[in-house]
Design a protein around this motif. Structure first.
Motif, mmCIF file in Angstrom:
data_model
loop_
_atom_site.group_PDB
_atom_site.id
_atom_site.type_symbol
_atom_site.label_atom_id
_atom_site.label_comp_id
_atom_site.label_asym_id
_atom_site.label_seq_id
_atom_site.Cartn_x
_atom_site.Cartn_y
_atom_site.Cartn_z
ATOM 1 N N THR A 162 0.872 -1.180 0.000
ATOM 2 C CA THR A 162 0.000 0.000 0.000
ATOM 3 C C THR A 162 0.903 1.222 0.000
ATOM 4 O O THR A 162 1.906 1.262 0.719
ATOM 5 N N TYR A 163 0.568 2.194 -0.846
ATOM 6 C CA TYR A 163 1.379 3.412 -0.919
ATOM 7 C C TYR A 163 0.451 4.608 -0.770
ATOM 8 O O TYR A 163 -0.469 4.758 -1.578
ATOM 9 N N PHE A 164 0.663 5.403 0.233
ATOM 10 C CA PHE A 164 -0.195 6.566 0.469
ATOM 11 C C PHE A 164 -1.671 6.167 0.481
ATOM 12 O O PHE A 164 -2.529 6.856 -0.088
ATOM 13 N N GLY A 165 -1.945 4.990 1.015
ATOM 14 C CA GLY A 165 -3.326 4.533 1.118
ATOM 15 C C GLY A 165 -3.859 3.800 -0.103
ATOM 16 O O GLY A 165 -4.968 3.279 -0.067
ATOM 17 N N SER A 166 -3.102 3.755 -1.212
ATOM 18 C CA SER A 166 -3.607 3.041 -2.397
ATOM 19 C C SER A 166 -2.850 1.723 -2.572
ATOM 20 O O SER A 166 -1.641 1.657 -2.322
ATOM 21 N N GLU A 167 -3.570 0.708 -3.014
ATOM 22 C CA GLU A 167 -2.916 -0.575 -3.283
ATOM 23 C C GLU A 167 -2.081 -0.454 -4.566
ATOM 24 O O GLU A 167 -2.570 0.027 -5.595
ATOM 25 N N VAL A 168 -0.833 -0.878 -4.470
ATOM 26 C CA VAL A 168 0.084 -0.746 -5.614
ATOM 27 C C VAL A 168 -0.062 -1.949 -6.537
ATOM 28 O O VAL A 168 -0.110 -3.088 -6.064
ATOM 29 N N TYR A 169 -0.185 -1.707 -7.838
ATOM 30 C CA TYR A 169 -0.184 -2.832 -8.780
ATOM 31 C C TYR A 169 0.953 -2.671 -9.781
ATOM 32 O O TYR A 169 1.456 -1.572 -10.032
ATOM 33 N N GLY A 170 1.358 -3.797 -10.365
ATOM 34 C CA GLY A 170 2.615 -3.850 -11.106
ATOM 35 C C GLY A 170 2.565 -3.419 -12.566
ATOM 36 O O GLY A 170 1.507 -3.100 -13.110
ATOM 37 N N TYR A 171 3.714 -3.447 -13.180
ATOM 38 C CA TYR A 171 3.896 -2.943 -14.547
ATOM 39 C C TYR A 171 3.122 -3.766 -15.575
ATOM 40 O O TYR A 171 2.503 -3.212 -16.475
ATOM 41 N N ARG A 172 3.160 -5.094 -15.435
ATOM 42 C CA ARG A 172 2.401 -5.943 -16.371
ATOM 43 C C ARG A 172 0.929 -5.548 -16.386
ATOM 44 O O ARG A 172 0.313 -5.416 -17.429
ATOM 45 N N GLU A 173 0.374 -5.401 -15.179
ATOM 46 C CA GLU A 173 -1.037 -5.055 -15.037
ATOM 47 C C GLU A 173 -1.306 -3.656 -15.605
ATOM 48 O O GLU A 173 -2.317 -3.421 -16.263
ATOM 49 N N PHE A 174 -0.372 -2.751 -15.368
ATOM 50 C CA PHE A 174 -0.491 -1.384 -15.884
ATOM 51 C C PHE A 174 -0.545 -1.403 -17.425
ATOM 52 O O PHE A 174 -1.384 -0.738 -18.046
ATOM 53 N N LEU A 175 0.349 -2.190 -18.023
ATOM 54 C CA LEU A 175 0.373 -2.280 -19.499
ATOM 55 C C LEU A 175 -0.945 -2.883 -19.996
ATOM 56 O O LEU A 175 -1.541 -2.408 -20.962
#
Ligand SMILES: Cc1cc2nc3c(=O)[nH]c(=O)nc-3n(C[C@H](O)[C@H](O)[C@H](O)COP(=O)(O)O)c2cc1C
Length: 318
Positions: free
Chosen positions: A289-302
């Protein structure tokens, strides 16, 4: 907790402002071309550190160019390369991503332990995200570290890509990153080919080069241990046992041994916040979690943005 974070941030801002004047001082690498081991290189090592593949692709492309130039080339991620063999090469090209305005700590530590590279011509490149932050000085820093091991510094370059910094898009600021969704493109690849060709041509011609730093407001931030500060904004860094398929990609990506799939554990004290574990997890089981948001990865972002990264024609078959 919030107050502690605020006071850390305040201190960081003050330290940054107080060190800004340091940005004005520019450094230069002493080249001493007469120390060159050879001006007829026959072998080259092209090495890189890469978490999401940008630097790897550029390194592999450069290796192909050097092969076409008649050299026998070993190209590898530095973590899979036997460092003791490096002094036997006639040319070294090393690549790194820019992380927190500089060469990532793990690569720096590896270079510091290298055997002497006395007289070996060396070039350094970085890949960076978006408009870039301190990319030129980071490539300089990488070459400077090789020069400290005795290598003869030849050339530096920085190649723009999309940023792989997962906390940015995870906090809803993907637009900034998506401005660069077309990178790398053919121009990026041509610049990479040109860099490799010019490096070998400079060695053959024993050509002198002027290699220096640039004035950048980001340069002083390197002194702040940015990964440590950034880590203060993150929490809940763990492996979700329900979605983990135990492929071990997170463990292999982690350059400091902070992740253990076997023990289902992330050692956050050891973590250098490269987010390589999150960026490489194929199932989203690496949580943070970063600044309250769940972080998702580069593959998912693409995937979410329908982006397929381009490859240069030399590597199109894999
Ligand atoms: C932890 C982290 C920190 C980053 N910091 C910077 C930075 O300070 N400046 C910059 O221009 N890009 C930064 N980036 C973007 C990367 O340098 C860029 O996406 C790079 O091409 C990634 O290379 P790789 O795919 O080989 O790992 C950062 C990315 C990550 C994951």
């Amino acid at each position: 907790m919030i107050d502690t974070r605020r006071s850390f941030l305040r201190k960081g801002a003050l330290l940054t402002l107080s060190s800004l004047p340091l940005a004005a001082g520019c450094a230069h690498l002493e080249q001493r071309i007469e120390r060159l081991k050879t001006s007829s290189p026959r072998t080259a090592a092209v090495l890189w550190y890469s978490q999401t593949g940008h630097t790897r692709v550029m390194g592999r492309l450069m290796a192909q160019v050097l092969r076409a130039e008649g050299l026998t080339v070993t190209d590898a991620d530095y973590r899979e390369f036997d460092a003791s063999t490096l002094p036997s090469f006639d040319l070294v090209i090393m690549g790194s991503p820019v992380y927190y305005f500089r060469v990532p700590e793990n690569l720096r530590a590896w270079i510091a332990k290298l055997p002497s590279l006395e007289g070996i011509p060396a070039a350094a490149f970085v890949t960076f995200g978006g408009v870039g932050h301190n990319q030129h000085n980071t490539s300089y820093e990488l070459l400077e570290w090789l020069a400290d091991r005795g290598a003869v510094p030849m050339r530096i370059a920085a190649f723009g890509h999309m940023s792989s910094y997962a906390p940015t898009w995870s906090s809803g600021r993907s637009a900034r990153i998506l401005t660069f969704r077309d990178l790398p493109n053919e121009q990026t690849f041509e610049a990479g080919r040109d860099f490799a060709r010019k490096t070998v041509a400079s060695v053959r011609a024993r050509e002198r080069a002027s290699i220096g730093t640039e004035v950048s407001v980001f340069q002083p931030l390197r002194r702040l241990d940015m990964p440590w500060w950034t880590k203060l904004l993150a929490s809940n860094h763990r492996i979700d046992p329900n979605t983990c398929i135990r492929c071990g990609k997170c463990e292999r990506a982690c350059p400091v041994g902070a992740v253990s799939v076997e023990r289902n554990r992330v050692d956050s004290a050891r973590c250098i916040f490269c987010v390589g574990c999150v960026n490489n997890c194929p199932t989203g089981a690496m949580k943070m979690t970063y600044f309250g948001s769940e972080v998702y990865g580069y593959r998912e972002f693409l995937k979410r943005n329908g982006i397929t990264l381009r490859l240069p024609r030399e590597l199109a078959d894999g």
